[in-house]
Design a protein around this motif. Structure first.
Motif, mmCIF file in Angstrom:
data_model
loop_
_atom_site.group_PDB
_atom_site.id
_atom_site.type_symbol
_atom_site.label_atom_id
_atom_site.label_comp_id
_atom_site.label_asym_id
_atom_site.label_seq_id
_atom_site.Cartn_x
_atom_site.Cartn_y
_atom_site.Cartn_z
ATOM 1 N N ASN A 187 -13.526 31.952 -4.392
ATOM 2 C CA ASN A 187 -12.502 31.404 -4.456
ATOM 3 C C ASN A 187 -12.357 30.394 -5.287
ATOM 4 O O ASN A 187 -11.412 29.624 -5.835
ATOM 5 C CB ASN A 187 -11.933 31.518 -3.207
ATOM 6 N N TYR A 191 -17.302 37.670 -9.277
ATOM 7 C CA TYR A 191 -16.996 38.367 -8.546
ATOM 8 C C TYR A 191 -15.899 39.953 -9.248
ATOM 9 O O TYR A 191 -15.108 39.823 -9.689
ATOM 10 C CB TYR A 191 -16.330 38.461 -7.514
ATOM 11 N N GLN A 250 -14.152 45.899 -7.476
ATOM 12 C CA GLN A 250 -14.043 47.495 -7.650
ATOM 13 C C GLN A 250 -14.335 48.498 -6.137
ATOM 14 O O GLN A 250 -14.583 47.793 -5.579
ATOM 15 C CB GLN A 250 -15.331 47.565 -8.856
ATOM 16 N N LYS A 262 -15.467 54.687 -7.412
ATOM 17 C CA LYS A 262 -15.553 54.208 -8.530
ATOM 18 C C LYS A 262 -16.854 54.010 -8.883
ATOM 19 O O LYS A 262 -16.821 53.852 -10.166
ATOM 20 C CB LYS A 262 -14.633 52.649 -9.387
ATOM 21 N N TYR A 285 -22.246 50.465 -16.405
ATOM 22 C CA TYR A 285 -20.779 48.975 -16.785
ATOM 23 C C TYR A 285 -21.496 47.808 -16.472
ATOM 24 O O TYR A 285 -20.785 46.703 -16.116
ATOM 25 C CB TYR A 285 -19.881 49.877 -16.463
ATOM 26 N N ASN A 304 -3.917 34.662 -4.801
ATOM 27 C CA ASN A 304 -5.373 34.494 -4.917
ATOM 28 C C ASN A 304 -6.955 34.526 -4.921
ATOM 29 O O ASN A 304 -7.772 34.415 -5.395
ATOM 30 C CB ASN A 304 -5.115 32.966 -6.102
ATOM 31 N N GLU A 329 -4.805 47.152 -10.899
ATOM 32 C CA GLU A 329 -6.307 46.931 -12.098
ATOM 33 C C GLU A 329 -7.729 47.688 -12.043
ATOM 34 O O GLU A 329 -8.111 47.565 -12.496
ATOM 35 C CB GLU A 329 -6.402 45.513 -12.055
ATOM 36 N N HIS A 330 -7.706 48.047 -10.788
ATOM 37 C CA HIS A 330 -8.798 48.311 -10.453
ATOM 38 C C HIS A 330 -8.617 49.773 -10.884
ATOM 39 O O HIS A 330 -9.736 50.548 -11.506
ATOM 40 C CB HIS A 330 -9.143 49.188 -8.989
ATOM 41 N N ASP A 331 -7.988 50.438 -11.509
ATOM 42 C CA ASP A 331 -7.451 52.117 -11.608
ATOM 43 C C ASP A 331 -7.427 52.080 -13.475
ATOM 44 O O ASP A 331 -6.750 52.940 -13.856
ATOM 45 C CB ASP A 331 -6.680 52.424 -10.982
ATOM 46 N N ASP A 360 -8.690 50.885 -16.840
ATOM 47 C CA ASP A 360 -10.398 51.040 -17.938
ATOM 48 C C ASP A 360 -10.150 50.060 -18.467
ATOM 49 O O ASP A 360 -10.883 48.872 -19.378
ATOM 50 C CB ASP A 360 -11.031 52.056 -18.013
ATOM 51 N N ASP A 390 -11.399 46.349 -22.971
ATOM 52 C CA ASP A 390 -12.501 47.290 -22.519
ATOM 53 C C ASP A 390 -12.751 46.684 -20.814
ATOM 54 O O ASP A 390 -13.442 45.656 -21.120
ATOM 55 C CB ASP A 390 -13.520 47.522 -23.121
ATOM 56 N N ARG A 415 -13.724 47.565 -18.119
ATOM 57 C CA ARG A 415 -15.006 47.858 -17.193
ATOM 58 C C ARG A 415 -16.431 46.999 -16.837
ATOM 59 O O ARG A 415 -16.635 45.926 -17.543
ATOM 60 C CB ARG A 415 -15.912 49.302 -17.512
ATOM 61 N N GLY A 416 -16.557 47.059 -15.628
ATOM 62 C CA GLY A 416 -17.819 45.845 -15.341
ATOM 63 C C GLY A 416 -17.378 44.584 -15.458
ATOM 64 O O GLY A 416 -18.142 43.093 -15.273
ATOM 65 N N LEU A 417 -15.844 44.092 -15.189
ATOM 66 C CA LEU A 417 -15.600 43.173 -15.731
ATOM 67 C C LEU A 417 -15.372 42.344 -14.605
ATOM 68 O O LEU A 417 -14.318 42.920 -13.357
ATOM 69 C CB LEU A 417 -14.374 42.301 -17.381
ATOM 70 N N ASP A 418 -15.077 40.778 -14.098
ATOM 71 C CA ASP A 418 -14.667 39.831 -13.055
ATOM 72 C C ASP A 418 -12.951 39.668 -13.480
ATOM 73 O O ASP A 418 -12.261 39.630 -14.638
ATOM 74 C CB ASP A 418 -15.113 39.042 -11.935
ATOM 75 N N ASP A 419 -11.823 38.987 -12.637
ATOM 76 C CA ASP A 419 -10.597 39.528 -12.993
ATOM 77 C C ASP A 419 -10.706 38.114 -13.846
ATOM 78 O O ASP A 419 -9.635 37.970 -14.918
ATOM 79 C CB ASP A 419 -10.155 38.680 -11.503
ATOM 80 N N GLU A 463 -13.090 37.361 -16.319
ATOM 81 C CA GLU A 463 -13.037 37.711 -17.343
ATOM 82 C C GLU A 463 -11.680 38.889 -18.389
ATOM 83 O O GLU A 463 -11.873 39.295 -19.390
ATOM 84 C CB GLU A 463 -14.073 38.721 -17.706
ATOM 85 N N HIS A 518 -9.867 33.696 -6.365
ATOM 86 C CA HIS A 518 -10.381 34.467 -7.673
ATOM 87 C C HIS A 518 -9.889 35.409 -8.067
ATOM 88 O O HIS A 518 -10.323 35.664 -9.498
ATOM 89 C CB HIS A 518 -10.818 35.571 -6.243
ATOM 90 N N HIS A 519 -7.938 35.498 -8.085
ATOM 91 C CA HIS A 519 -7.231 35.656 -8.365
ATOM 92 C C HIS A 519 -6.361 34.976 -8.664
ATOM 93 O O HIS A 519 -5.253 35.127 -8.128
ATOM 94 C CB HIS A 519 -6.770 37.015 -7.577
#
Lengths: 496, 496
Positions: free
Chosen positions: A98, A104, A107, A111, A120, A370, B416-418, B420, B430, B432-436, B438, B470-471
């Motif tokens: 945070n 982070y 996921q 998946k 990935y 957040n 978002e996790h659903d 890709d 793309d 996949r494998g990125l954090d929020d 990114e 984080h978000h």
């Protein structure tokens, strides 16, 4: 110990935790075994911490199915984790995420097999995996979890095996490993019963990848198990009353349960002890002591889990329950979090949450939208595919300063359409077959904290008249509740 | 026609549409056959409309898998629908729902078998179902969809069968019906290929429930098929470029595709005609002319659908394609929208959306969060279980007044996790494998409309610095974009 290392070639790889840890270099992507709160490596982890404390530059990207506070705590405390997927298991690490210091990749557990197979999470340099030993064919025998260890070893360039003699040998008899092929070669998974065994008891591993074998004797211990409170007991009582009706409606069929993590989940599991239900079955990503107690008392007949949270008492239950292999199965994550299996078994998913909105949308991961607490984990996927999706949540928090039932969730992990029933200490809202307006009315009337019923109803009235539509929301007003909390110490604002 | 009614007992139930419609009383819950845009009853529907136009009090609760504009339009225009589940298929009806005149129980198609079996849409008084006829055993032979007709008939007190001689007889050879048992008796579904047949070609029906058999000859016709535009062509080109890379990464395996409804979905299907891909396979809830054209041209090898949108051209393709039964399967909804099958086949879900936010959360159902367009349907469930989940969306709408990439979705159907991959006319992100963080950077940089890239980046910068976590989200600011649109005619506000 040698009996657990079948070949001379492998015996030559026996090394100290320090030597093994020394092969992990700054900037590497490290995978670790573990699922739920169980089966993660301990000796190499502690050696990494010692290296760091001695002044080594050492930050890694960590991929592990473990949702184990110990692991994220001791690595996080030394700032060893630069990037983490797919869960966050400790307050220390959550705080770093945070604060922006740790990346982070949140996921869903379901998946992970697909994403790992696709590469990935980048090139995985090394997988550190806890094991009881190897079988005669050189396959790895996991400990208290199986999780995605095989996918991690497949994706990694090198493997460090940590043979933990403190993990009970009886775990060896509990594993059931079935690794479904990826599409287009996937076949039906033959699982139709919680306690059914469809696979093998060990994981294939490329012996050439094994660089180090570390011997350890570090017991795996969860923190103290929460006891129920009067509040959690009232939630449990409402749940059981609802379930009795549900079972009658369904011709006497009691579904297998999935429970998540945390003190409310543990308290509900504990409360089942005093319920009228028999022959309970649980199909979970992780199981801890309260669910194991249901096996010990004979209340539960069948448990399936991805990870088994260990404690002295759990070890005792493993020893004491006769023919425990017939009642307890530890599975790999491909199966525990599989939509096919969850749907077929008609699981009743018992999820907890941070907050839920008047329509039934659920935030299970981010405070005020957040700040992440833990992550989406497996809960949303269980809710999506369950035969019955229940959300259990106290109606308020912080002595009433926070209503856990809010106008509009600040972050959404589970959509309203994936929630059948909401239960708080105040009552049960069965949402099945209701439209959005009816859902909102039911949740507010039956579940909300008394002090918030009026404000929630006023919000709904205003949203309906000012904004209208099929799904009336008034975001400016909805998010004012969080501003109230910040500025006035209560979501009720100046009226508090 | 008599050949299609096997018993004298059933022949005695032949009646006019008026007589059958007269048995439907004000306030009843009426189920209708249909799935996607196909296979709904027409003669009885028109008779209901005539009754209403003649002054009868007649409002009903309507449950149908049909997502057919004609049905919701003509019933909606006469205010016959008081309550509707689980989709809304016309602007007329959406407007009534948003105005509060019609109650809408929005639900995912995948949930319907379970909810119907549980009786959660109330007592269903009558099911009106379109059919080609009966087989010798008295089972019903559906027309251009199968959907959940069997569940509707099971749940209903009475059944009205509409034998439509205008539906092509060849449909009879295309059905494949496999009705999975409900838990705890559910078994694996043996489907492993898009074009595999695992069931029967007709639906069991209790003959005692059949009150009326109405003979009709009403062709089922979709409206005009949209042609691609330069914008949709650019989106399609980015999709194909991405897919070529993806197929190479996956050892040459091209996944089966799922496409949804609407002009963008149709345009993308049409664009596949000019792609380099061969042996295309589609596994969909509904298929319309553009996908059938892929079969006609030999581009597609295998289609599986819950409903087949009819047109003169589709009828011609049904006649012209040799051995069409080997290439086209019409399935029941239990299979078309089944997580087990979608996951096993590794479907690439190609969803469209109203808006998507910087993190990849998707709103596919509600404009500005409150006004429903259509409903969640099957899209979210396909995205959740797909082997590859793609969202296709133009970067802006209304000549740039609206950015389809927003800071925070006003309503969330897909998490978002659903998701890709996001594709707009500007490019491919793309995720996949990125954090929020990114994910947000990728979506803004690669997909956003040029005019909105700056504002979105500024939003992210502000949300990160002011709110953090984080978000990072800043709802007050995020929802200001909708206020801008309302007050200034553009999400850019006064800067527009």
């Amino acid at each position: 110990m040698d009996a657990n290392i079948p070949s001379e070639a492998l015996r030559r790889r026996v090394a100290t935790a320090e030597d093994a840890a020394a092969s992990i270099r700054d900037g590497m992507t490290v995978a670790m075994s573990g699922y739920a709160m169980a089966g993660y490596p301990k000796a190499v982890t502690e050696a990494l911490v010692r290296r760091r404390q001695a002044g080594d530059d050492l930050t890694v990207s960590l991929v592990t199915g473990a949702n184990a506070p110990w692991l994220d705590d001791i690595l996080g405390a030394e700032n060893i984790i630069a990037r983490r997927a797919p869960m966050c298991a400790s307050r220390t690490l959550a705080s770093q995420i945070n604060g922006g210091g740790v990346r982070y990749v949140e996921q869903q557990m379901s998946k992970m097999p697909r994403l790992l197979r696709g590469g990935y999470f980048g090139a995985i340099d090394v997988a550190v995996v806890e094991a009881l030993g190897f079988d005669r064919d050189g396959n790895l025998i996991p400990t208290s979890s199986i999780g995605m260890t095989h996918h991690l070893m497949d994706a990694a360039d090198a493997v460090i095996v940590e043979l933990n003699s403190a993990q009970p040998e009886i775990l060896r008899s509990l594993h059931d490993i079935h690794i479904p092929a990826a599409p287009p070669d996937a076949e039906p998974i033959p699982l139709v019963r919680v306690d059914q065994r469809i696979g093998t008891d060990s994981l294939p591993v490329d012996p050439d990848k094994i660089r180090f074998i570390v011997e350890s004797a570090a017991p795996e211990r969860l923190g103290s198990q929460p006891k129920g409170t009067p509040l959690t007991k009232r939630i449990a009582d409402h749940l059981f009353e609802f379930l009795e009706l549900e079972v009658r409606r369904n011709g006497g069929v009691l579904p297998p349960f999935q429970t998540g993590f945390g003190s409310l989940a543990d308290s509900i599991a504990d409360a089942f002890q005093h319920s009228a239900f028999r022959d309970l079955r649980f199909f979970c990503g992780g199981i801890t002591q309260p669910v194991m107690e249901l096996l010990a008392s004979g209340k539960a007949a069948a448990l399936s889990t991805g990870g088994l949270g260990m404690s002295d008492r759990v070890e005792q239950i493993l020893r004491d329950v006769p023919n425990i292999r017939n009642h307890l199965v530890i599975r790999n994550g491909d199966i525990t979090n599989n939509a096919e299996v969850v749907g077929r078994l008609g699981i009743a998913a018992l999820n907890t949450a941070i907050e839920i909105d008047v329509y039934g949308n659920v935030n299970s991961s981010h405070i005020a939208g957040n700040r992440v607490v833990n992550g989406i984990g497996g809960g949303a996927h269980f809710a999506q595919n369950a035969g019955l999706s229940v959300v259990l949540i106290p109606s308020s928090a912080k002595g009433g300063a926070i209503s856990n039932i809010v106008p509009m969730v600040s972050h959404q992990d589970i959509a309203e359409h994936d929630v059948d029933v909401v239960i708080t200490e105040n009552g049960v809202a069965d949402l099945r077959g209701l439209d959005d307006g009816e859902r909102a009315d039911a949740i507010v009337a039956r579940c909300a904290d008394e002090a918030y019923r009026g404000p929630l109803q006023r919000y709904l009235d205003e949203a309906r008249s000012r904004r209208g539509g099929h799904h009336p929301q008034w975001p400016e007003e909805a998010f004012g509740w969080y501003r109230n909390l910040k500025e006035h110490g209560s979501m009720l604002g100046e009226d508090a």
